[in-house]
Design a protein around this motif. Structure first.
Motif, PDB file in Angstrom:
ATOM      1  N   LEU A 225       0.876  -1.065  -0.053  1.00 32.27           N
ATOM      2  CA  LEU A 225      -0.078   0.069  -0.108  1.00 32.27           C
ATOM      3  C   LEU A 225       0.732   1.351  -0.031  1.00 32.27           C
ATOM      4  O   LEU A 225       0.517   2.067  -1.047  1.00 32.27           O
ATOM      5  CB  LEU A 225      -0.827   0.079   1.231  1.00 32.27           C
ATOM      6  CG  LEU A 225      -1.623   1.143   1.464  1.00 32.27           C
ATOM      7  CD1 LEU A 225      -2.717   1.617   0.165  1.00 32.27           C
ATOM      8  CD2 LEU A 225      -2.569   1.068   2.579  1.00 32.27           C
ATOM      9  N   ILE A 226       1.969   1.190   1.008  1.00 30.61           N
ATOM     10  CA  ILE A 226       2.848   2.513   0.931  1.00 30.61           C
ATOM     11  C   ILE A 226       3.683   2.654  -0.308  1.00 30.61           C
ATOM     12  O   ILE A 226       3.620   3.771  -0.971  1.00 30.61           O
ATOM     13  CB  ILE A 226       3.430   2.333   2.178  1.00 30.61           C
ATOM     14  CG1 ILE A 226       3.014   2.339   3.413  1.00 30.61           C
ATOM     15  CG2 ILE A 226       4.768   3.228   2.121  1.00 30.61           C
ATOM     16  CD1 ILE A 226       3.764   2.277   4.713  1.00 30.61           C
ATOM     17  N   ARG A 227       4.099   1.606  -0.898  1.00 34.89           N
ATOM     18  CA  ARG A 227       4.496   1.821  -2.475  1.00 34.89           C
ATOM     19  C   ARG A 227       3.734   2.242  -3.484  1.00 34.89           C
ATOM     20  O   ARG A 227       4.019   2.829  -4.267  1.00 34.89           O
ATOM     21  CB  ARG A 227       5.241   0.544  -2.685  1.00 34.89           C
ATOM     22  CG  ARG A 227       6.487   0.025  -1.916  1.00 34.89           C
ATOM     23  CD  ARG A 227       7.059  -1.296  -2.000  1.00 34.89           C
ATOM     24  NE  ARG A 227       8.426  -1.521  -1.139  1.00 34.89           N
ATOM     25  CZ  ARG A 227       9.048  -2.474  -1.242  1.00 34.89           C
ATOM     26  NH1 ARG A 227       8.550  -3.632  -2.134  1.00 34.89           N
ATOM     27  NH2 ARG A 227      10.000  -2.642  -0.374  1.00 34.89           N
ATOM     28  N   ALA A 228       2.422   1.616  -3.284  1.00 36.14           N
ATOM     29  CA  ALA A 228       1.400   2.344  -4.255  1.00 36.14           C
ATOM     30  C   ALA A 228       1.143   3.809  -4.102  1.00 36.14           C
ATOM     31  O   ALA A 228       0.984   4.497  -5.049  1.00 36.14           O
ATOM     32  CB  ALA A 228       0.163   1.233  -4.264  1.00 36.14           C
ATOM     33  N   ILE A 229       1.015   4.099  -2.825  1.00 36.42           N
ATOM     34  CA  ILE A 229       0.969   5.603  -2.422  1.00 36.42           C
ATOM     35  C   ILE A 229       2.068   6.289  -3.071  1.00 36.42           C
ATOM     36  O   ILE A 229       1.779   7.613  -3.820  1.00 36.42           O
ATOM     37  CB  ILE A 229       0.636   5.637  -1.095  1.00 36.42           C
ATOM     38  CG1 ILE A 229      -0.622   5.135  -0.429  1.00 36.42           C
ATOM     39  CG2 ILE A 229       0.470   7.367  -0.733  1.00 36.42           C
ATOM     40  CD1 ILE A 229      -0.901   5.128   0.819  1.00 36.42           C
ATOM     41  N   ASN A 230       3.279   5.921  -2.656  1.00 33.72           N
ATOM     42  CA  ASN A 230       4.683   6.650  -3.222  1.00 33.72           C
ATOM     43  C   ASN A 230       4.644   6.621  -4.751  1.00 33.72           C
ATOM     44  O   ASN A 230       4.862   7.662  -5.381  1.00 33.72           O
ATOM     45  CB  ASN A 230       5.766   6.138  -2.524  1.00 33.72           C
ATOM     46  CG  ASN A 230       6.085   6.187  -1.083  1.00 33.72           C
ATOM     47  OD1 ASN A 230       5.363   7.052  -0.662  1.00 33.72           O
ATOM     48  ND2 ASN A 230       6.544   5.231  -0.509  1.00 33.72           N
ATOM     49  N   THR A 231       4.209   5.684  -5.555  1.00 28.08           N
ATOM     50  CA  THR A 231       4.149   5.650  -6.670  1.00 28.08           C
ATOM     51  C   THR A 231       3.169   6.610  -7.312  1.00 28.08           C
ATOM     52  O   THR A 231       3.650   7.476  -8.254  1.00 28.08           O
ATOM     53  CB  THR A 231       3.840   4.319  -7.244  1.00 28.08           C
ATOM     54  OG1 THR A 231       4.854   3.407  -6.815  1.00 28.08           O
ATOM     55  CG2 THR A 231       3.872   4.246  -9.068  1.00 28.08           C
ATOM     56  N   ALA A 232       2.176   6.630  -6.753  1.00 28.81           N
ATOM     57  CA  ALA A 232       1.037   7.594  -7.090  1.00 28.81           C
ATOM     58  C   ALA A 232       1.489   9.178  -6.898  1.00 28.81           C
ATOM     59  O   ALA A 232       1.160  10.066  -7.745  1.00 28.81           O
ATOM     60  CB  ALA A 232      -0.251   7.313  -6.489  1.00 28.81           C
ATOM     61  N   LEU A 233       2.121   9.442  -5.765  1.00 27.18           N
ATOM     62  CA  LEU A 233       2.681  10.623  -5.647  1.00 27.18           C
ATOM     63  C   LEU A 233       3.945  11.014  -6.624  1.00 27.18           C
ATOM     64  O   LEU A 233       3.867  12.261  -7.063  1.00 27.18           O
ATOM     65  CB  LEU A 233       3.248  10.803  -4.066  1.00 27.18           C
ATOM     66  CG  LEU A 233       2.219  10.668  -2.779  1.00 27.18           C
ATOM     67  CD1 LEU A 233       3.106  10.416  -1.483  1.00 27.18           C
ATOM     68  CD2 LEU A 233       1.323  11.815  -2.873  1.00 27.18           C
ATOM     69  N   ASP A 234       4.751  10.208  -6.964  1.00 30.00           N
ATOM     70  CA  ASP A 234       5.589  10.323  -8.122  1.00 30.00           C
ATOM     71  C   ASP A 234       5.018  10.822  -9.267  1.00 30.00           C
ATOM     72  O   ASP A 234       5.344  11.794  -9.940  1.00 30.00           O
ATOM     73  CB  ASP A 234       6.367   8.957  -8.445  1.00 30.00           C
ATOM     74  CG  ASP A 234       7.422   8.764  -7.317  1.00 30.00           C
ATOM     75  OD1 ASP A 234       7.534   9.747  -6.354  1.00 30.00           O
ATOM     76  OD2 ASP A 234       7.684   7.343  -7.026  1.00 30.00           O
TER      77      ASP A 234
END
Length: 457
Positions: A225-234
């Motif tokens: 979940l955290i990596r998906a959020i970080n990817t979306a933020l990127d």
């Protein structure tokens, strides 16, 4: 109809408590009925014969306590002829007891057991399994003794009734312990999630490069979940940065044609038309400059670390606008609460914010009125007008880009946006309040450390 959101802690704690209670109950029952020690079957069956014996006790007119043959006890003896029953009070075997068991007890010298399960190794009943229990009655304590009475189905109701109190105490202790411990464990396990939530709340336009940690200490279930959020933020950061660059480059490219247009206006023969064109070009140039300044602020490229004096800065802005205010039939006054207010900030950003507040107040101030600029500690500037004021419903919207109350108000609606972005770049804020007697007071607060050599006036 919308369903109320339930807490994740509640979703975890309640099922865990219920499961723990069920497992504890099952484990207790299994341990009592399946994992029995030698003699447990006789001890469990004793609870049934205890009840029958106590119900069969009767006091004779001569004061003797005897064991009578009640229908329930007679039925029990008929169903289990191998069982011998005796009731003792002190070292006396009550009448009505099994003669064979009474004789065996006499041979043993009336042993001093109260509650025990044992196998006789001598006497007339050698080899018999004996169970003895101390039972309180209304005539005092008695000892119920039986032999060769293993647990049967008919004994289960008495066993359940006897064990219910024990199970209630055990389950109460288990539930209380679980209700206290499980929430603490769950909350401890969810600490990384709460930490990630607090870190996510810090992300805004000036900290778009910040990402949620997914390393040590983060539960493996949260990592995707955290990596998906970080990817979306990127992706969002890249898209927003691209739009900012496009807006800044477009505004920059517009400067050249505007300069050429301003130069060519001089060739217009009609003076009135030329004046109108110059006014329009100047308005367009102001809009372009504001767009560039907003993009500069939003990109976070300013460094609020240069020394500046808020009182001196406000004095300069007021002096620059005094002639324009007088020409419009208004006055502007500086009212510093301190002689000097040295802080660290960005001169250009703070000055632009104050200029926009002053110009906004000059448009709102009625003719003949006075605009007040108040500078006070720790790092605050008030710009006060006495106009129509701003309704409470519009006080948040006035800082939105391109928002104007109506088309009659001049400008592109970017001035107060610049104020908001400049305040945020300094860790501060801007807000609108009512002026006593009517009007609006804009409060610009800069959350920066004040210089230690400030002197009060």
């Amino acid at each position: 109809m919308t369903l109320a959101r339930s807490s994740l802690v509640g979703r975890l704690v309640v099922p865990l408590i219920v499961i723990q209670a069920i497992l504890s109950l099952v484990a207790t029952i299994v341990s009592l009925l399946v994992w029995q020690q030698p003699g447990d079957a006789y001890a469990f069956a004793q609870m049934h014969i205890e009840n029958l014996s106590v119900e069969a006790l009767a006091m004779q007119p001569d004061g003797r306590l005897v064991l009578t043959d009640t229908p329930a006890l007679a039925e029990f003896r008929a169903a289990r002829p191998q069982v011998r029953l005796a009731v003792m009070q002190g070292r006396q075997v009550l009448d009505g007891s099994s003669p064979e068991l009474a004789a065996a007890l006499r041979e043993l010298g009336f042993p001093g057991f109260a509650s025990a399960t044992l196998r006789l190794t001598q006497g007339t009943l050698s080899g018999a399994m004996v169970t003895a229990t101390l039972v309180p009655t209304r005539w005092g304590d008695v000892i119920v003794v039986s032999t060769d009475n293993p647990l049967q189905a008919a004994d289960m109701p008495a066993l359940i009734h006897h064990m219910s109190g024990y199970l209630v105490r055990v389950m109460t202790l288990v539930l209380l312990s679980t209700a206290l411990i499980v929430p603490l464990v769950v909350r401890q396990a969810l600490r990384p999630l709460r930490a990630a939530s607090r870190q996510a709340a810090r992300i805004d336009l000036r900290s778009r490069d910040f990402r949620l940690p997914d390393g040590r200490g983060v539960p493996s279930e949260l990592v995707p979940l955290i990596r998906a959020i970080n990817t979306a933020l990127d992706r969002l950061d890249e898209g927003f940065g691209r739009q900012q660059r496009y807006a800044a480059e477009a505004a920059h490219e517009m400067r050249t044609p505007l300069a050429l247009l301003a130069a060519r206006i001089g060739t217009v023969s009609d003076p009135q038309a030329a004046q109108g064109l110059r006014r329009d070009v100047e308005r367009m140039r102001t809009l372009v400059d504001q767009l560039l300044f907003v993009a500069w602020l939003e990109r976070g490229e300013i460094l609020p670390d240069a020394p500046l004096d808020l009182v001196a800065l406000a004095r300069s802005v007021v002096a620059d606008h005094a002639p324009l205010a007088i020409a419009q039939g208004r006055e502007i006054a500086l009212a510093p609460r301190v002689d000097r207010l040295p802080i660290r900030g960005n001169q250009r950003a703070v000055e632009s914010a104050l200029v926009n507040l002053v110009q906004n107040a000059m448009r709102a101030e009625p003719p003949g009125g006075t605009i007040e600029v108040v500078v006070r500690g720790p790092a605050e500037i008030l710009v006060v007008d006495h106009g129509a004021g701003i309704p409470a419903a519009e006080r948040d919207r006035v800082f939105e880009p391109f928002w104007r109350r109506d088309e009659r108000h001049p400008g592109a609606g970017l001035g107060l946006t610049i104020v908001k972005e400049a305040a945020a770049a300094h860790g501060g804020s801007v807000s609108v309040h009512d002026t006593p007697g009517g009007g609006a007071t804009f409060r610009l607060t800069l959350a920066v450390d004040a210089h230690p050599d400030r002197h009060a006036g």
